[in-house]
Design a protein around this motif. Structure first.
Motif, PDB file in Angstrom:
ATOM      1  N   UNK A 188     108.661  96.318 -35.546  1.00 32.11           N
ATOM      2  CA  UNK A 188     108.212  97.712 -35.521  1.00 32.11           C
ATOM      3  C   UNK A 188     107.501  98.087 -36.815  1.00 32.11           C
ATOM      4  N   UNK A 189     108.178  97.837 -37.953  1.00 27.96           N
ATOM      5  CA  UNK A 189     107.652  98.337 -39.226  1.00 27.96           C
ATOM      6  C   UNK A 189     106.222  97.842 -39.525  1.00 27.96           C
ATOM      7  N   UNK A 190     105.920  96.536 -39.358  1.00 27.14           N
ATOM      8  CA  UNK A 190     104.548  96.125 -39.670  1.00 27.14           C
ATOM      9  C   UNK A 190     103.499  96.893 -38.873  1.00 27.14           C
ATOM     10  N   UNK A 191     103.883  97.368 -37.688  1.00 27.39           N
ATOM     11  CA  UNK A 191     102.907  98.084 -36.878  1.00 27.39           C
ATOM     12  C   UNK A 191     102.762  99.551 -37.255  1.00 27.39           C
ATOM     13  N   UNK A 192     103.731 100.100 -38.028  1.00 27.73           N
ATOM     14  CA  UNK A 192     103.577 101.502 -38.401  1.00 27.73           C
ATOM     15  C   UNK A 192     103.102 101.684 -39.839  1.00 27.73           C
ATOM     16  N   UNK A 193     103.058 100.574 -40.599  1.00 25.35           N
ATOM     17  CA  UNK A 193     102.635 100.706 -41.993  1.00 25.35           C
ATOM     18  C   UNK A 193     101.271 101.404 -42.133  1.00 25.35           C
ATOM     19  N   UNK A 194     100.272 101.030 -41.323  1.00 28.64           N
ATOM     20  CA  UNK A 194      98.992 101.739 -41.471  1.00 28.64           C
ATOM     21  C   UNK A 194      99.137 103.250 -41.287  1.00 28.64           C
ATOM     22  N   UNK A 195      99.987 103.653 -40.344  1.00 30.17           N
ATOM     23  CA  UNK A 195     100.152 105.082 -40.092  1.00 30.17           C
ATOM     24  C   UNK A 195     100.785 105.762 -41.301  1.00 30.17           C
ATOM     25  N   UNK A 196     101.783 105.090 -41.899  1.00 28.07           N
ATOM     26  CA  UNK A 196     102.429 105.674 -43.082  1.00 28.07           C
ATOM     27  C   UNK A 196     101.409 105.820 -44.206  1.00 28.07           C
ATOM     28  N   UNK A 197     100.597 104.774 -44.385  1.00 23.95           N
ATOM     29  CA  UNK A 197      99.595 104.826 -45.455  1.00 23.95           C
ATOM     30  C   UNK A 197      98.614 105.973 -45.204  1.00 23.95           C
ATOM     31  N   UNK A 198      98.183 106.097 -43.961  1.00 25.65           N
ATOM     32  CA  UNK A 198      97.244 107.166 -43.631  1.00 25.65           C
ATOM     33  C   UNK A 198      97.873 108.525 -43.912  1.00 25.65           C
ATOM     34  N   UNK A 199      99.115 108.705 -43.452  1.00 21.61           N
ATOM     35  CA  UNK A 199      99.778 109.994 -43.632  1.00 21.61           C
ATOM     36  C   UNK A 199      99.956 110.289 -45.114  1.00 21.61           C
ATOM     37  N   UNK A 200     100.317 109.260 -45.889  1.00 26.94           N
ATOM     38  CA  UNK A 200     100.510 109.477 -47.318  1.00 26.94           C
ATOM     39  C   UNK A 200      99.204 109.849 -47.984  1.00 26.94           C
ATOM     40  N   UNK A 201      98.140 109.128 -47.665  1.00 26.70           N
ATOM     41  CA  UNK A 201      96.888 109.365 -48.366  1.00 26.70           C
ATOM     42  C   UNK A 201      96.367 110.765 -48.070  1.00 26.70           C
ATOM     43  N   UNK A 202      96.701 111.312 -46.898  1.00 24.19           N
ATOM     44  CA  UNK A 202      96.202 112.650 -46.610  1.00 24.19           C
ATOM     45  C   UNK A 202      97.139 113.738 -47.128  1.00 24.19           C
ATOM     46  N   UNK A 203      98.354 113.360 -47.595  1.00 25.65           N
ATOM     47  CA  UNK A 203      99.272 114.410 -48.038  1.00 25.65           C
ATOM     48  C   UNK A 203      99.510 114.419 -49.538  1.00 25.65           C
ATOM     49  N   UNK A 204      99.092 113.362 -50.255  1.00 23.23           N
ATOM     50  CA  UNK A 204      99.342 113.332 -51.701  1.00 23.23           C
ATOM     51  C   UNK A 204      98.756 114.576 -52.369  1.00 23.23           C
TER      52      UNK A 204
END
Lengths: 620, 317
Positions: A188-204
């Motif tokens: 599961x985790x390897x497939x959601x990492x891009x989403x986490x990165x995207x969410x982080x980059x837009x919220x920093x």
């Protein structure tokens, strides 16, 4: 990685953001080594010096401290806190979201309701409450900002995880003996990492702002420590007399947040596979046309597709999806277009009305004439007036062609009124009649149904009713029964056949099923690798196929009533249309292929029956 | 005849409209009690239309879904708890969509290693040798092992899926629409490969499909599912040639066959699963339905020889 960077910098704004942020981060990292005044060194004699004064490039604040030095140290602190908060919120939120999404049921319900409660508070109030409990201080502000943002990540990641947890590879992992922990970590985790990165980059950026907000209120960094928010807060009293003390940290906040957001958007676009494949580029209203010459008009067919060439130009590759395809359709005739996936049958159909998405699709040659009028390169207004009125489409999946939020009646009425400006009431009456024509029981009541309330077969009937709305001459049906069950397929085929007889419709029927073609079509054309390899009257082609591909494809299809048997197979794979072999495209898989087959162009020869083969099974 | 698989009154209900506390708003009987027996080395074909419960049945058989009632016996051993790892060594599953059944972020080698490591604790050289052996069995080149799933066509991906299922050295393979997503020319390749593997590894197959002709071509026996119940079972050559249940007859008539006029009924749909009719679920579409059919659910009974049908008024051959 280099692909990612290339995609990122293709977006100019994101590149700009990356550069600005890069400069700020480098400056922040180098701050301790730069020849600056100590940030907290006061000098009451030099209060409120203007920018560009001697020794103080950006001036000084109310205690005479050097603004440039405080700005850089403050930026360093604000960036660090922002990144740290984003990291904590991202990790904790993602962990909660993954758990809730994967385990589902009660776990999901309880956690997500807790998250909902967190979200019910205005964020600043919640942050204030947390700081009030923990006491003021930069660390506590960081914790508050992180906690406030956890729900955003948790909800986002939960949604993505739910989608992944029901994928088949998760089931496969369970069958392979993996436990929950291992599945979560390795599947599961390897497939959601891009989403986490995207969410982080837009919220920093947002988190840096929130931290600055708390510091502005005096709850974050404590004097004399400088961060951007506290600098603003201290400068507030001198906003009118010495505006530069507010403007300097203000501009820095603006630059950081703007560059982070631009970069974040860029990262999202570059990482999201959907956006990467060009979904951001809005397709043109009609397929782009770029043809050297127009073949001369001939014949008087209702629809005459003449040497049509459609290509997809992706980067340096050119996919010749449709390669000089010629077809004719007479009034009331049903022509079957058969082929495997990737053979170009759907692209041929979509090219007729200029519906191939551009970019990347381009029509590079040939003509499509509707009663002598060339449709390729016709003005969009003309195409629009013909789409649905003269030539209508029925697609494979009725669930995705009907709008899920409108009642089927409204969609039918809209389809009618686009071409025929009648009153709503009259259109409604016609819509009921259409539903009756396609044998939907109780049409007056069903007209108010939403697409999801109908079964697959009923939805496809609505799709057909919509195609019939303006009494077209031609219906192009692209695998209309592939998604349906056999008993329903039989119903839909019978309906299409009856409508054809009663209304004199011409049908271009696209399918991969010989059984369907045999039952419905007068003539059949077989496609392979973007070209027509054989065409002729259905019965003749099915009884004695002339092209080896047709013969062997028919042999592959088991027929009901044959009992248990070994099936004939064609070894190898269909060719990729961006690297077609010279000569016959089927030669690499053909058992009759000779050297001549692999050279030059093999032409489509014959009169009523045509075949593109040097050594046909039967003389055409 | 030794039994490879036996189910007794296996059933599954789903709760609809779950609430945080309290009973659900409704229940759907996805699979009504089903009793099946599959002999060692046999291929049992299961046909039915969408929503007939064939996938739910398959998922229960491999332990991905706990049954609501009933028992599953594999080679005489009862396996009732849903623990996929316990099931995994005996029974494996080949998925419908070959590409989505492979994790896009793992190499084929990693995907192939998992069952060998987890179920058999294999390591090192033995592991590599076994993977090479499996890849050879499904006619794939060993250099594919270091690639990612998106680089493969549907037919190749399905071979990888089959190789992964075989890696667990199961006794039984459940094939859930293994060729529906493939082109016809490739479909035949995969079906023939499956036939070869069955002989080579002495396997038992449960072949689930909506394509009657494919099921008939590969099966020894066929069970027809309708609305969660088995309505007819019998030898493959008889079920569609001389169907006893009117629904089987409708299916056989609906399948498009070259040279046969368009057939099947002009209308009719599945009943509402939330509000199932009393009696036979097919009664509303059935030309032979009587008052008895609308009142009482028919049980699966022997009609003649080895043909069974759940019908009050079975057809004559």
């Amino acid at each position: 990685m280099s692909l990612f960077l290339r995609l990122l910098f293709r977006n100019k704004l994101a590149g700009f953001g990356a550069v600005v942020l890069g400069v700020i981060v480098v400056l922040a990292l180098l701050t301790p080594f730069l020849p600056l005044h100590p940030p907290n060194e006061t000098s009451t004699a030099n209060r409120y010096l203007r920018p560009l004064s001697d020794g103080h490039l950006l001036g000084t604040d109310h205690l005479g401290r050097d603004l440039l030095s405080r700005l850089l140290w403050g930026t360093r602190l604000s960036l660090a806190v922002g990144f740290a908060a984003a990291l904590i919120a991202g990790l904790v939120g993602a962990a909660i979201g993954v758990m809730a999404g994967y385990f589902g049921g009660r776990t999901d319900n309880v956690t997500m309701r807790g998250i909902d409660m967190l979200m019910a508070f205005p964020y600043i109030l919640l942050a204030l409450a947390i700081v009030a409990v923990l006491g003021p201080g930069l660390m506590n502000a960081l914790i508050a900002v992180a906690v406030v943002n956890i729900p955003f990540f948790a909800r986002n990641i939960r949604g993505v995880t739910v989608g992944i947890a029901h994928r088949e590879f998760i089931d496969a992992a369970r069958l392979a003996g993996m436990g929950h922990t291992r599945i979560l970590l390795t599947e599961v985790v390897p497939n959601i990492v891009p989403v986490v990165v995207i969410a982080m980059s837009t919220t920093i950026g947002w988190m840096i702002l929130e931290t600055a907000g708390l510091s502005f209120l005096g709850l974050g960094s404590q004097p004399p420590q400088a961060d951007l928010g506290s600098m603003l807060g201290e400068a507030r009293s001198a906003l009118i007399t010495s505006p530069h003390t507010s403007i300097v940290p203000g501009v820095m906040i603006l630059l950081i947040v703007m560059s982070v957001n631009l970069l974040g958007d860029g990262i999202r676009d570059a990482l999201d596979p959907r956006l990467r494949s060009g979904a951001l580029a809005r397709p043109m209203a009609a397929t782009r046309v770029d043809r050297a010459q127009v073949p001369p008009a001939k014949g008087d067919a209702l629809l005459d597709i003449d040497a049509l060439e459609t290509q997809f130009q992706v980067g340096r590759r050119t996919y010749k999806a449709v390669n000089k395809v010629s077809l004719e359709l007479k009034p009331g005739e049903c022509l079957g277009l058969i082929g495997e996936s990737g053979s170009g049958k759907s692209v041929t159909a979509l090219s007729v009305m200029g519906l191939v998405a551009s970019p990347p699709g381009v029509i590079t040659g040939g003509a499509v004439r509707l009663e002598g009028q060339d449709l390729i390169g016709a003005p969009y207004e003309l195409l629009r007036s013909l789409r649905g009125r003269r030539v209508a489409y029925i697609f494979q999946d009725p669930l995705s062609t009907l709008h899920p939020l409108y009642r089927i009646g409204d969609q039918l009425i809209e389809a009618i009124r686009v071409h025929d400006p009648v009153s709503r009431a009259a259109a409604h009456k016609r819509a009921v009649k259409l539903l009756e024509d396609v044998r939907i029981p109780n049409p007056a009541a069903r007209i108010n149904a939403f697409p999801h309330e109908l079964s697959g077969g009923m939805r496809q009937r609505v799709g057909i009713a919509m195609a019939l709305a303006n009494d077209p001459d031609i219906i192009i049906a692209d695998e209309p029964t592939t998604a349906l069950d056999v008993t329903v397929q039989a119903q839909i085929l019978a309906l299409l056949d009856e409508l054809r007889q009663r209304r004199g419709l011409a049908i271009l029927f696209i399918t991969h099923d010989f059984g369907v073609v045999g039952q419905l079509c007068d003539r059949v054309a077989v496609m392979y690798g973007g070209r027509i390899v054989e065409t002729g009257p259905t019965q003749a082609v099915l009884d004695a196929p002339a092209h080896p591909y047709t013969r062997r494809l028919i042999a592959c299809v088991p027929e009901l009533g044959g009992g248990r048997r070994i099936l004939a197979a064609i070894p190898g794979l269909p060719p990729a249309v961006d690297q077609l072999p010279e000569g016959c495209a089927f030669a690499p898989r053909c058992d009759k292929a000779q050297d001549a087959c692999r050279r030059g162009e093999v032409t489509l020869d014959g009169t009523t029956r045509k075949v593109r083969c040097l050594f046909p099974e039967v003389a055409p | 005849m030794t039994l490879a698989l036996k189910t007794t009154d296996l059933a599954r209900t789903f709760d609809i409209g779950k609430r945080l506390i309290g009973p659900p708003r409704g229940q759907v009987h996805a699979v009504h009690p089903v009793s099946l027996e599959v002999a060692q080395g046999e291929t049992l074909g299961i046909v039915g239309e969408s929503g007939c419960g064939k996938s739910t049945l398959a998922r229960m058989l491999v332990g991905l879904l706990p049954p609501s009632a009933g028992t599953i016996e594999i080679e005489g051993r009862a396996l009732d708890r849903a623990d996929p790892a316990a099931f995994g060594r005996l029974i494996q599953y080949v998925f419908q969509d070959p590409v989505s059944s492979l994790n896009p972020r793992k190499t084929i080698r990693q995907i192939m290693e998992t069952p060998l490591r987890r179920l058999y604790g294999m390591r090192g050289r033995a592991l590599d040798a076994r993977i090479a052996e499996l890849f050879d069995a499904v006619n794939l080149r060993p250099e594919f092992l270091d690639r990612y799933p998106h680089e493969f066509s549907g037919g190749q991906a399905q071979r990888i899926g089959i190789a992964r299922a075989l890696a667990a050295s199961p006794r039984i393979l459940i094939l859930d629409e293994p060729v529906s997503a493939l082109d016809v020319s490739v479909q035949a390749q995969v079906l023939n490969l499956l036939a070869d593997l069955k002989a080579e590894f002495n396997l038992t197959y449960l072949f689930i499909s909506h394509d009657l002709a494919v099921v008939e071509a590969v099966s020894d026996r066929i069970a027809v599912l309708y609305f969660g119940s088995v309505v007819e079972t019998g030898p493959a050559e008889k079920v569609f040639a001389s169907p006893r249940h009117p629904y089987t007859k409708l299916l056989a008539d609906s399948a498009p066959v070259v040279g046969k006029p368009l057939g099947g009924a002009s209308h009719g749909e599945l009943p509402d699963p939330l509000n199932p009719p009393p009696g036979c679920a097919f009664a509303s579409r059935c030309p032979r339905a009587s008052d008895l059919c609308r009142a009482e659910v028919p049980a699966l009974r022997r009609i003649e020889g080895d043909q069974f049908a759940a019908c009050h008024h079975p057809r004559e051959p």
